[in-house]
Design a protein around this motif. Structure first.
Motif, PDB file in Angstrom:
ATOM      1  N   TYR A  87       0.804  -1.335   0.301  1.00  0.00           N
ATOM      2  CA  TYR A  87       0.150   0.037   0.107  1.00  0.00           C
ATOM      3  C   TYR A  87       0.665   1.359  -0.167  1.00  0.00           C
ATOM      4  O   TYR A  87       0.650   2.190  -0.392  1.00  0.00           O
ATOM      5  CB  TYR A  87      -0.817   0.216   1.339  1.00  0.00           C
ATOM      6  N   VAL A  88       1.858   0.821   0.663  1.00  0.00           N
ATOM      7  CA  VAL A  88       3.125   2.622   0.611  1.00  0.00           C
ATOM      8  C   VAL A  88       4.235   2.029   0.406  1.00  0.00           C
ATOM      9  O   VAL A  88       4.956   0.831   1.016  1.00  0.00           O
ATOM     10  CB  VAL A  88       2.706   2.744   2.405  1.00  0.00           C
ATOM     11  N   ASN A  89       4.904   2.333  -1.156  1.00  0.00           N
ATOM     12  CA  ASN A  89       6.053   2.249  -1.220  1.00  0.00           C
ATOM     13  C   ASN A  89       6.802   2.839  -0.802  1.00  0.00           C
ATOM     14  O   ASN A  89       7.034   3.579  -0.538  1.00  0.00           O
ATOM     15  CB  ASN A  89       6.244   1.955  -2.777  1.00  0.00           C
ATOM     16  N   ASN A  95       7.630  11.339   2.212  1.00  0.00           N
ATOM     17  CA  ASN A  95       6.104  12.457   2.480  1.00  0.00           C
ATOM     18  C   ASN A  95       5.427  12.089   3.130  1.00  0.00           C
ATOM     19  O   ASN A  95       4.642  12.582   3.407  1.00  0.00           O
ATOM     20  CB  ASN A  95       5.709  11.860   0.617  1.00  0.00           C
ATOM     21  N   MET A  96       4.800  10.951   3.053  1.00  0.00           N
ATOM     22  CA  MET A  96       3.582  10.873   3.943  1.00  0.00           C
ATOM     23  C   MET A  96       3.815  11.088   5.490  1.00  0.00           C
ATOM     24  O   MET A  96       3.437  11.639   6.280  1.00  0.00           O
ATOM     25  CB  MET A  96       3.603   9.413   4.308  1.00  0.00           C
ATOM     26  N   ARG A 129      14.099  17.657  12.151  1.00  0.00           N
ATOM     27  CA  ARG A 129      12.827  17.001  11.308  1.00  0.00           C
ATOM     28  C   ARG A 129      13.617  16.303  10.998  1.00  0.00           C
ATOM     29  O   ARG A 129      12.966  14.989  10.481  1.00  0.00           O
ATOM     30  CB  ARG A 129      12.573  18.105  10.972  1.00  0.00           C
ATOM     31  N   ASN A 130      14.925  16.474  10.019  1.00  0.00           N
ATOM     32  CA  ASN A 130      14.786  15.037   8.809  1.00  0.00           C
ATOM     33  C   ASN A 130      15.748  14.151   9.458  1.00  0.00           C
ATOM     34  O   ASN A 130      15.641  13.389   8.984  1.00  0.00           O
ATOM     35  CB  ASN A 130      16.009  16.314   7.577  1.00  0.00           C
ATOM     36  N   LEU A 131      16.430  14.064  10.414  1.00  0.00           N
ATOM     37  CA  LEU A 131      17.019  13.082  11.584  1.00  0.00           C
ATOM     38  C   LEU A 131      15.636  11.960  11.554  1.00  0.00           C
ATOM     39  O   LEU A 131      16.349  10.522  11.162  1.00  0.00           O
ATOM     40  CB  LEU A 131      17.445  13.624  12.272  1.00  0.00           C
ATOM     41  N   ILE A 132      14.981  12.582  12.563  1.00  0.00           N
ATOM     42  CA  ILE A 132      13.717  11.546  12.519  1.00  0.00           C
ATOM     43  C   ILE A 132      13.081  11.296  11.578  1.00  0.00           C
ATOM     44  O   ILE A 132      13.063   9.723  11.824  1.00  0.00           O
ATOM     45  CB  ILE A 132      12.328  12.405  13.479  1.00  0.00           C
ATOM     46  N   ILE A 133      13.053  11.668  10.892  1.00  0.00           N
ATOM     47  CA  ILE A 133      12.208  11.280   9.146  1.00  0.00           C
ATOM     48  C   ILE A 133      13.369  10.590   8.620  1.00  0.00           C
ATOM     49  O   ILE A 133      13.088   9.036   7.809  1.00  0.00           O
ATOM     50  CB  ILE A 133      11.735  12.099   7.996  1.00  0.00           C
ATOM     51  N   GLN A 134      14.760  10.457   8.463  1.00  0.00           N
ATOM     52  CA  GLN A 134      15.618   9.435   7.996  1.00  0.00           C
ATOM     53  C   GLN A 134      15.857   8.242   8.995  1.00  0.00           C
ATOM     54  O   GLN A 134      15.520   6.893   8.183  1.00  0.00           O
ATOM     55  CB  GLN A 134      16.756  10.582   8.056  1.00  0.00           C
ATOM     56  N   THR A 135      15.191   8.646  10.017  1.00  0.00           N
ATOM     57  CA  THR A 135      15.051   7.177  10.962  1.00  0.00           C
ATOM     58  C   THR A 135      14.408   6.440  10.569  1.00  0.00           C
ATOM     59  O   THR A 135      15.060   5.231  10.610  1.00  0.00           O
ATOM     60  CB  THR A 135      15.695   7.674  11.858  1.00  0.00           C
TER      61      THR A 135
END
Length: 173
Positions: A87-89, A95-96, A129-135
């Motif tokens: 459902y999510v690739n 982005n999600m 924010r970017n580090l959290i998203i990357q993790t």
């Protein structure tokens, strides 16, 4: 959904197959939306705990358990019935998280981080924010390449790399 099933049955019995197919498409869309909401809920839990980890620079057993559970549940829910697509690739997670999850997670985490001493706006300024998203994306990508059996061990190894992770993994030694 009950009304849609009644309408589907009626359409089939009356030979209105185009109407029946339209209802099937509608039901399929409703099912996909429900699955995406479930994934988003687990994703929210994941991001909240990554925020808490980053700000407090520690990893509690409870947080590690919540992160592992969120990732494992996302793995279960994300794979479609055909067992070959999702459902999510992998390229959609960033982005999600950015568009649909991060702000809610910040607001919820602000109630928990350091016993709620920061409001959501202060907390948003503090986090990378970017580090959290990357993790989060790195942990989620593990679900595509590891079996459900191997995932808990792989996740533990990854969690041990987070701030406070070494203390968490070695807590009983």
């Amino acid at each position: 959904m009950t009304q849609e099933l009644i309408d589907l049955r009626t359409s089939i019995l009356e030979g209105r197959y185009r109407d029946a197919l339209a209802i099937v498409d509608e039901l399929d869309g409703m099912s996909k939306q429900a699955i995406l909401r479930q994934i988003q809920s687990f994703l929210n839990v994941l991001v909240i705990h990554l925020i808490k980890n980053q700000v407090e620079q520690r990893l509690t057993g409870s947080w590690a358990s919540s992160i592992r559970n969120a990732v494992r549940e996302i793995k279960k829910v994300n794979i479609k019935d055909n067992k070959t697509s999702y459902y999510v690739n992998p390229d959609e997670w960033e982005n999600m998280i950015e568009e649909e999850v991060f702000e809610d997670a910040i607001a919820e985490a602000s109630e928990e981080v350091l016993n709620g001493i920061y409001n959501q706006f202060e907390l948003a300024e503090m986090v990378d924010r970017n580090l959290i998203i990357q993790t989060a994306v790195r942990l989620l990508n593990l679900t595509y390449v590891n079996s459900a059996k191997d995932l808990p061990t792989i996740l533990a190894e990854n969690l041990s790399q987070l701030p406070g992770g070494e203390e968490w993994i070695n807590r009983r030694k």
